[in-house]
Design an enzyme around this catalytic site. Structure first.
Site, PDB file in Angstrom:
ATOM      1  N   HIS A  78       0.829  -1.214   0.000  1.00 39.64           N
ATOM      2  CA  HIS A  78       0.000   0.000   0.000  1.00 39.64           C
ATOM      3  C   HIS A  78       0.864   1.265   0.000  1.00 39.64           C
ATOM      4  O   HIS A  78       0.527   2.237  -0.688  1.00 39.64           O
ATOM      5  CB  HIS A  78      -0.979   0.001   1.185  1.00 39.64           C
ATOM      6  CG  HIS A  78      -1.927  -1.169   1.134  1.00 39.64           C
ATOM      7  ND1 HIS A  78      -2.711  -1.535   2.202  1.00 39.64           N
ATOM      8  CD2 HIS A  78      -2.206  -2.070   0.149  1.00 39.64           C
ATOM      9  CE1 HIS A  78      -3.424  -2.602   1.862  1.00 39.64           C
ATOM     10  NE2 HIS A  78      -3.133  -2.950   0.626  1.00 39.64           N
ATOM     11  N   HIS A  81      -9.379  -1.712  -5.068  1.00 37.50           N
ATOM     12  CA  HIS A  81      -8.284  -2.091  -4.173  1.00 37.50           C
ATOM     13  C   HIS A  81      -7.306  -3.049  -4.859  1.00 37.50           C
ATOM     14  O   HIS A  81      -6.090  -2.962  -4.648  1.00 37.50           O
ATOM     15  CB  HIS A  81      -8.783  -2.694  -2.859  1.00 37.50           C
ATOM     16  CG  HIS A  81      -7.632  -2.918  -1.925  1.00 37.50           C
ATOM     17  ND1 HIS A  81      -7.079  -1.902  -1.176  1.00 37.50           N
ATOM     18  CD2 HIS A  81      -6.839  -3.996  -1.704  1.00 37.50           C
ATOM     19  CE1 HIS A  81      -6.024  -2.360  -0.520  1.00 37.50           C
ATOM     20  NE2 HIS A  81      -5.864  -3.628  -0.820  1.00 37.50           N
ATOM     21  N   ASP A  86      -3.305  -2.480  -5.231  1.00 40.56           N
ATOM     22  CA  ASP A  86      -2.260  -3.471  -4.927  1.00 40.56           C
ATOM     23  C   ASP A  86      -1.345  -3.678  -6.136  1.00 40.56           C
ATOM     24  O   ASP A  86      -0.125  -3.759  -5.990  1.00 40.56           O
ATOM     25  CB  ASP A  86      -2.892  -4.829  -4.574  1.00 40.56           C
ATOM     26  CG  ASP A  86      -3.408  -4.883  -3.134  1.00 40.56           C
ATOM     27  OD1 ASP A  86      -2.977  -4.073  -2.301  1.00 40.56           O
ATOM     28  OD2 ASP A  86      -4.242  -5.776  -2.856  1.00 40.56           O
ATOM     29  N   HIS A 123      -1.514 -10.828  -5.448  1.00 44.19           N
ATOM     30  CA  HIS A 123      -0.093 -10.513  -5.239  1.00 44.19           C
ATOM     31  C   HIS A 123       0.847 -11.512  -5.906  1.00 44.19           C
ATOM     32  O   HIS A 123       1.832 -11.127  -6.530  1.00 44.19           O
ATOM     33  CB  HIS A 123       0.228 -10.443  -3.749  1.00 44.19           C
ATOM     34  CG  HIS A 123      -0.428  -9.296  -3.067  1.00 44.19           C
ATOM     35  ND1 HIS A 123      -0.226  -7.993  -3.472  1.00 44.19           N
ATOM     36  CD2 HIS A 123      -1.275  -9.232  -2.024  1.00 44.19           C
ATOM     37  CE1 HIS A 123      -0.930  -7.185  -2.700  1.00 44.19           C
ATOM     38  NE2 HIS A 123      -1.578  -7.913  -1.813  1.00 44.19           N
TER      39      HIS A 123
HETATM   40 ZN   LIG Z   1      -3.981  -4.520  -0.497  1.00 46.02          ZN
END
Ligand SMILES: [Zn+2]
Length: 320
Positions: free
Chosen positions: A93, A250, A254, A277
């Site tokens: 973040h 969001h 990321d 991720h």
């Molecule tokens: Zn995140």
């Protein structure tokens, strides 16, 4: 034609963005880590040109870890960096906020192993950068300009990067939940407003999963103060959502943080479908390995012999 392209490039990137930037003065924030629950003090400091983003563990004699793809450690619930056994967890973040505000060089001092989660979004980090101020540096930026598509596929999950004239992202998600379903969002450097459209989107989780994570001590610091939590029907946070598509925003937040681990701003179109991720990190690492798929350019140079092509549209997803 080449000249027209160069003028267009200056216009798209903005003349200001051809130079490197750091922050103007130190600024600090404190909080707790989402996964470890530990208290941490973070101090953002200016750094010389060509430093990149560098973390410094002040509790470990100032051990330095560069925010570079080669130092990526575990990428399941968060993007963590590791070097010689020293860990810095949940960096994405802050990295997203720095990339979103076009900060190339900064030293990030922390006195524990995990960054503070704050409200679960990148907004408090954007506010920290605003408080610190942004300073233009004399050195020019170098960009990684994508020349050929690079893709990572894992069943229904895909992520790819294609040639484009600016940094663009298309993110699509699909969750079998009445409030999420299929969502998609587009971001384009120069025409989207990172600070207001992307940074405020909070991380999210499902109540059933959170109970499992809590049992396994994977989210010791998690609460309704720092995440959107969904039960089977909707959001249990009393304040509700910040955007109807906060979930997809969001994921894009990321991705912007994870792609900063390339080490240079990217000129290319990233298309992600149900990624996370681990897949973001895989694509960054594959892109860097496939050296004939990109070229390091100093703006406003336009790579010759490349034709920008629209990114292919992935097959429409069914909500699984
Ligand atoms: Zn995140």
């Amino acid at each position: 034609m080449q000249l027209v392209k160069q003028v267009l490039m200056i216009f798209l990137l903005g003349e200001n963005l051809t130079n490197q930037h750091t922050i103007a003065a130190p600024a600090a924030v404190s909080g707790i880590g989402l996964h470890t629950g530990v208290k941490v003090n973070l101090r953002l400091c200016p750094a010389p040109a060509n430093t990149g983003i560098v973390f410094r563990r002040t509790d470990l004699e100032g051990f330095i870890i560069e925010a570079q793809s080669r130092n990526v450690a575990r990428v399941s619930y968060a993007t963590s960096l590791m070097k010689k056994g020293v860990l810095i967890s949940t960096t994405e973040h802050l990295l997203s906020a720095l990339a979103g505000r076009d900060v190339d060089n900064a030293l990030v001092e922390i006195d524990n192993l995990e960054l503070p989660i704050l409200d679960g979004s990148a907004r408090p980090f954007v506010e920290l950068i605003t408080k610190a101020g942004i300073r233009r540096q004399r050195a020019r930026r170098s960009f990684i300009r994508v020349l050929k598509p690079v893709e990572v596929v894992d069943g229904m999950r895909r992520i790819a990067v294609y040639p484009a004239d600016v940094f663009r992202v298309t993110y699509r998600i699909a969750f079998p939940h009445p409030l999420i379903g299929a969502q998609s969002i587009e971001f384009a450097s120069g025409s989207s407003n990172y600070a207001t459209e992307i940074a405020p989107a909070r991380t999210f989780g499902f109540l059933e999963e959170l109970e499992m994570l809590r049992k396994n001590s994977l989210i010791r610091g998690g609460s309704l103060e720092n995440a959107v939590v969904l039960d089977r029907q909707g959001v249990i946070n009393p304040e509700g959502l910040r955007f109807p598509d906060e979930f997809c925003r969001h994921k894009l937040l990321d991705l912007i943080g994870d792609f900063s681990l390339v080490g240079h701003p990217l000129i290319g179109h990233v298309v992600a479908e149900r990624a996370g991720h681990a897949m973001h990190a895989q694509l960054v690492s594959r892109l860097l390995r496939e050296k004939n798929s990109w070229k390091l350019v100093s703006s406003p140079e336009v790579a010759t012999g490349t034709v920008s092509q629209p990114a292919p549209v992935f097959a429409t997803s069914e909500v699984s």
